[in-house]
Design a protein around this motif. Structure first.
Motif, short mmCIF file in Angstrom:
data_model
loop_
_atom_site.label_atom_id
_atom_site.label_comp_id
_atom_site.label_asym_id
_atom_site.label_seq_id
_atom_site.Cartn_x
_atom_site.Cartn_y
_atom_site.Cartn_z
N ALA A 1 0.84 -1.20 0.00
CA ALA A 1 0.00 0.00 0.00
C ALA A 1 0.87 1.25 0.00
N ALA A 2 1.97 1.22 0.74
CA ALA A 2 2.86 2.40 0.81
C ALA A 2 3.36 2.76 -0.59
N GLY A 3 3.77 1.75 -1.34
CA GLY A 3 4.25 1.99 -2.71
C GLY A 3 3.14 2.55 -3.59
N LYS A 4 1.94 1.99 -3.43
CA LYS A 4 0.80 2.43 -4.28
C LYS A 4 0.45 3.88 -3.99
N ILE A 5 0.46 4.24 -2.71
CA ILE A 5 0.10 5.61 -2.33
C ILE A 5 1.09 6.59 -2.95
N LYS A 6 2.36 6.24 -2.86
CA LYS A 6 3.39 7.12 -3.44
C LYS A 6 3.15 7.31 -4.94
N GLU A 7 2.88 6.20 -5.62
CA GLU A 7 2.63 6.27 -7.08
C GLU A 7 1.41 7.13 -7.38
N LYS A 8 0.37 6.95 -6.55
CA LYS A 8 -0.88 7.68 -6.78
C LYS A 8 -0.66 9.18 -6.64
N VAL A 9 0.08 9.57 -5.62
CA VAL A 9 0.24 11.01 -5.36
C VAL A 9 1.37 11.60 -6.20
N TYR A 10 2.49 10.91 -6.28
CA TYR A 10 3.69 11.51 -6.89
C TYR A 10 4.13 10.85 -8.19
N GLY A 11 3.49 9.75 -8.57
CA GLY A 11 3.92 9.07 -9.78
C GLY A 11 5.29 8.44 -9.63
N ARG A 12 5.97 8.24 -10.76
CA ARG A 12 7.29 7.57 -10.72
C ARG A 12 8.44 8.57 -10.60
N ARG A 13 8.11 9.78 -10.14
CA ARG A 13 9.16 10.80 -10.04
C ARG A 13 9.89 10.71 -8.70
N ILE A 14 11.17 10.98 -8.75
CA ILE A 14 11.94 11.15 -7.52
C ILE A 14 12.68 12.49 -7.63
N VAL A 15 12.63 13.25 -6.58
CA VAL A 15 13.34 14.52 -6.57
C VAL A 15 14.73 14.27 -5.96
N THR A 16 15.77 14.84 -6.58
CA THR A 16 17.09 14.70 -5.98
C THR A 16 17.65 16.06 -5.58
N PHE A 17 18.52 16.04 -4.61
CA PHE A 17 19.11 17.28 -4.10
C PHE A 17 20.47 16.95 -3.49
N ALA A 18 21.18 18.00 -3.09
CA ALA A 18 22.43 17.80 -2.33
C ALA A 18 22.40 18.69 -1.10
N PRO A 19 22.91 18.17 0.02
CA PRO A 19 23.06 19.04 1.18
C PRO A 19 24.34 19.86 1.05
N LEU A 20 24.28 21.12 1.44
CA LEU A 20 25.48 21.96 1.42
C LEU A 20 25.67 22.54 2.82
N TYR A 21 26.70 22.05 3.50
CA TYR A 21 26.98 22.53 4.86
C TYR A 21 27.77 23.83 4.78
N VAL A 22 27.25 24.89 5.35
CA VAL A 22 27.83 26.21 5.18
C VAL A 22 28.70 26.61 6.38
#
Ligand code: SAM
Ligand code: SF4
Length: 465
Positions: free
Chosen positions: A64-85
């Motif tokens: 169910a967890a996988g299905k919910i993610k697909e339903k709301v966000y589709g197959r997209r994954i957002v990527t980012f990088a942390p930058l410690y200042v």
């Protein structure tokens, strides 16, 4: 907040965990069905999920967890990088490598020139989104943070640039947050660490010792007009079931007070060893096993179906691969958390807050995601079109984010493939784009995306629908 009381009532949480500690399978299935309708769960329901013992039922929860993610966000994954200042800090949090009493850590605050070099190194990897992280110190006050955001947004390499800067920093006043709002802060992230009052008191000294100043940090952010806020708990400080309940109560209170707008994302870091910090070895009682970690991620997914979930490179690749299908929406890659380490291209444990376990580059991460049919989105259009806060929640709650966002994910992914990807990643990525184009069921929209893809191939950038 009245008479020093707040919306986290430790006794009430323990009571909910106790009365729901032996749930019937039929009740669990009803709760799963409710989540699949994208309804936020109530504390009693989350408490029941946290006590499932039957392995088969857990499998149903994971699915169910996988299905919910697909339903709301589709197959997209957002990527980012942390930058410690900056890693100067006035606080003494027992578990953190940056705490004031740690003389094993090398202190460093980036100058604006050094910051530009760090940002350039990240842009050259292909990053478009950062989370900038600061210790709590007069050297990294709101004015300094505002200046670093400005410098980051202004730094360009060719047509590459950072388009979205999120911030993880100490709780601030409404006025300070207004300053950051005006500079264009993305999401403002403050983790409560532990929701358990007594444990919080025991582990924190300095300004951070004030539990309630921290608990209401994101309420103040909303008041200041920063409408994307992010919560989190550091798992390993106290009982993990309690912390999941704390996160849920936090989300509910934000929703209640801000017109249905809960947290934009939830983070669930697990405690890591840190240089000069014996806490991890000494206090093992609440460390969360891999098995429990997987469960808690799935329960969070079911509890707040429309909230983004961030899984960081604190976790090793094998765990990230296992946990990703349970509803995660954001991952960092190419991560280096030593202050000033991106531009040097080296790891420096003495400048790190804790140790990182997934060292895959952005290119490797994206290739892996594409090979599993997931498209990496560098899209930040949502923020520029005002698709934040209430507006975003409305579309997220009706499960429409991916109709709106997949075309933009495809376009930003294409830019990445052309500008930064290795030949292997480009190959896997182009195949995925073909598949995703076929999956757009609106012919007119598909036509527009195809036309934009051609324009991107001909050199245009930053196109979004
Ligand atoms: N000083 C600010 C604060 O405390 O809110 C900035 C955040 S701190 C640099 C970022 C987050 O790292 C903390 O909120 C905490 O949850 C997490 N953290 C600290 N020590 C850690 C450790 N040993 N392992 C994993 N995460 C840790
Ligand atoms: Fe400072 Fe944040 Fe580390 Fe605490 S967790 S010592 S406040 S950097």
């Amino acid at each position: 907040m009245e008479n020093g009381k707040d919306f986290i009532n430790d006794e009430e949480i323990w009571e909910k965990l106790k009365v729901n500690s032996n749930p019937e399978p039929s009740r669990i299935r009803e709760i799963i069905a409710k989540s699949l309708e994208l309804e936020r769960l109530e504390p009693d329901e989350t408490a029941a999920l946290l006590h499932v013992k039957d392995e088969e039922l857990w499998q149903e929860i994971f699915e169910a967890a996988g299905k919910i993610k697909e339903k709301v966000y589709g197959r997209r994954i957002v990527t980012f990088a942390p930058l410690y200042v900056s890693n100067y800090c006035v606080n003494d949090c027992d578990y953190c490598g940056y705490r004031i009493s740690n003389d094993k850590v090398k202190r460093k605050r980036l100058t604006m020139d050094e910051l530009r070099e760090e940002v350039k190194a990240l842009v050259k990897q292909g990053h478009k989104r950062l989370i900038m992280v600061y210790g709590e110190h007069p050297l990294s006050d709101a004015k300094f943070i505002a200046e670093t955001l400005k410098v980051t947004y202004e730094t360009k390499v060719g047509h590459g640039e950072i388009r979205r800067v999120n911030v993880n920093a100490a709780p601030m006043s409404v006025e300070d947050l207004e300053l950051l709002r005006d500079i264009g802060i993305g999401t403002y992230q403050v983790f409560q660490e532990t929701y358990h009052h007594e444990t919080y008191k025991k582990l924190h000294r300095g300004l951070k010792a004030n539990y309630q100043w921290r608990l209401y940090a994101l309420h103040r952010a909303q008041e200041a007009g920063v409408d994307d806020v992010a919560i989190g708990a550091l798992f390993g400080l106290y009982d993990w079931r309690f912390e999941v309940m704390g996160l849920l109560y936090h989300a509910i209170d934000l929703e209640k007070r801000f017109d249905g707008v809960g947290p934009h994302t939830i983070s669930f870091p697990r405690l890591e060893p840190a240089v000069g910090t014996p806490f991890y070895e000494k206090q093992r009682k609440y460390l969360v096993s891999d098995e429990d970690f997987i469960k808690l991620v799935a329960v969070i997914r079911l509890s707040v179906p429309y909230t983004g979930m961030i899984l960081t490179a604190r976790e090793p690749a094998e765990i990230r691969e296992k946990v990703l299908p349970l509803g995660v929406t954001q991952l960092d890659f190419g991560t280096n958390i030593g202050v000033g380490s991106y531009s040097k291209g080296a790891f420096d444990p003495e400048k790190q807050q804790f140790l990182i376990n997934d060292n895959r580059s952005l290119d490797e991460g994206i290739r892996w995601l594409a090979s599993t049919g997931r498209i990496t989105s560098f899209c930040t259009a949502g923020y520029r079109c005002g698709r934040t806060g209430n507006y975003f929640m409305d579309i997220a709650k009706t499960g429409k984010v991916h109709h709106l966002c997949m075309p933009n994910a495809i376009l930003t992914f294409k830019e990445y493939l052309l500008d930064y990807a290795s030949p292997e990643t480009r190959k896997v990525g182009e195949e995925l784009i073909k598949k995703e184009l076929e999956a757009i069921d609106h012919p007119k929209l598909r036509e527009i995306v195809e036309e934009y893809l051609k324009r991107i191939e001909n050199g245009e950038r930053d196109l979004y629908v």
